[in-house]
Design a protein around this motif. Structure first.
Motif, PDB file in Angstrom:
ATOM      1  N   ILE A  68      -4.703  -1.063   1.105  1.00 12.30           N
ATOM      2  CA  ILE A  68      -3.550  -0.180   1.305  1.00 12.30           C
ATOM      3  C   ILE A  68      -4.037   1.257   1.285  1.00 12.30           C
ATOM      4  O   ILE A  68      -5.120   1.557   0.774  1.00 12.30           O
ATOM      5  CB  ILE A  68      -2.450  -0.400   0.235  1.00 12.30           C
ATOM      6  CG1 ILE A  68      -2.989  -0.212  -1.178  1.00 12.30           C
ATOM      7  CG2 ILE A  68      -1.820  -1.760   0.368  1.00 12.30           C
ATOM      8  CD1 ILE A  68      -1.930  -0.309  -2.259  1.00 12.30           C
ATOM      9  N   THR A  69      -3.235   2.162   1.820  1.00 10.16           N
ATOM     10  CA  THR A  69      -3.648   3.564   1.901  1.00 10.16           C
ATOM     11  C   THR A  69      -3.366   4.285   0.581  1.00 10.16           C
ATOM     12  O   THR A  69      -2.574   3.829  -0.249  1.00 10.16           O
ATOM     13  CB  THR A  69      -2.909   4.290   3.038  1.00 10.16           C
ATOM     14  OG1 THR A  69      -1.513   4.256   2.776  1.00 10.16           O
ATOM     15  CG2 THR A  69      -3.196   3.623   4.373  1.00 10.16           C
ATOM     16  N   TRP A  70      -4.000   5.432   0.390  1.00 12.86           N
ATOM     17  CA  TRP A  70      -3.842   6.201  -0.838  1.00 12.86           C
ATOM     18  C   TRP A  70      -2.407   6.676  -1.075  1.00 12.86           C
ATOM     19  O   TRP A  70      -1.927   6.603  -2.210  1.00 12.86           O
ATOM     20  CB  TRP A  70      -4.811   7.383  -0.863  1.00 12.86           C
ATOM     21  CG  TRP A  70      -6.192   6.922  -1.199  1.00 12.86           C
ATOM     22  CD1 TRP A  70      -7.246   6.800  -0.345  1.00 12.86           C
ATOM     23  CD2 TRP A  70      -6.673   6.474  -2.470  1.00 12.86           C
ATOM     24  NE1 TRP A  70      -8.336   6.313  -1.006  1.00 12.86           N
ATOM     25  CE2 TRP A  70      -8.008   6.109  -2.315  1.00 12.86           C
ATOM     26  CE3 TRP A  70      -6.075   6.339  -3.722  1.00 12.86           C
ATOM     27  CZ2 TRP A  70      -8.773   5.620  -3.372  1.00 12.86           C
ATOM     28  CZ3 TRP A  70      -6.835   5.860  -4.780  1.00 12.86           C
ATOM     29  CH2 TRP A  70      -8.168   5.511  -4.595  1.00 12.86           C
ATOM     30  N   PRO A  71      -1.677   7.143  -0.045  1.00 17.90           N
ATOM     31  CA  PRO A  71      -0.290   7.550  -0.313  1.00 17.90           C
ATOM     32  C   PRO A  71       0.574   6.396  -0.829  1.00 17.90           C
ATOM     33  O   PRO A  71       1.407   6.588  -1.705  1.00 17.90           O
ATOM     34  CB  PRO A  71       0.214   8.050   1.042  1.00 17.90           C
ATOM     35  CG  PRO A  71      -1.011   8.483   1.752  1.00 17.90           C
ATOM     36  CD  PRO A  71      -2.074   7.529   1.305  1.00 17.90           C
ATOM     37  N   VAL A  72       0.348   5.206  -0.310  1.00 16.22           N
ATOM     38  CA  VAL A  72       1.094   4.038  -0.780  1.00 16.22           C
ATOM     39  C   VAL A  72       0.711   3.737  -2.227  1.00 16.22           C
ATOM     40  O   VAL A  72       1.562   3.456  -3.068  1.00 16.22           O
ATOM     41  CB  VAL A  72       0.833   2.810   0.123  1.00 16.22           C
ATOM     42  CG1 VAL A  72       1.473   1.555  -0.454  1.00 16.22           C
ATOM     43  CG2 VAL A  72       1.336   3.078   1.529  1.00 16.22           C
TER      44      VAL A  72
END
Length: 40
Positions: free
Chosen positions: A7-11
């Motif tokens: 998953i991405t860092w903002p998520v």
């Protein structure tokens, strides 16, 4: 999970913030319950 690229860092940050808020609300509820028991 973010370090593995799943998953991405903002998520990751959003999930972490939500977890922190839920934990704080739960602790406030327990504290209020404990105070009510002390008064009884």
């Amino acid at each position: 999970m973010a370090t593995a690229g799943l998953i991405t860092w903002p998520v990751t940050l959003t999930i972490g913030a939500g977890h922190l808020l839920a934990h704080n609300k739960h602790m406030r509820l327990l504290r209020s319950f404990g105070e009510a028991l002390e008064e009884a």
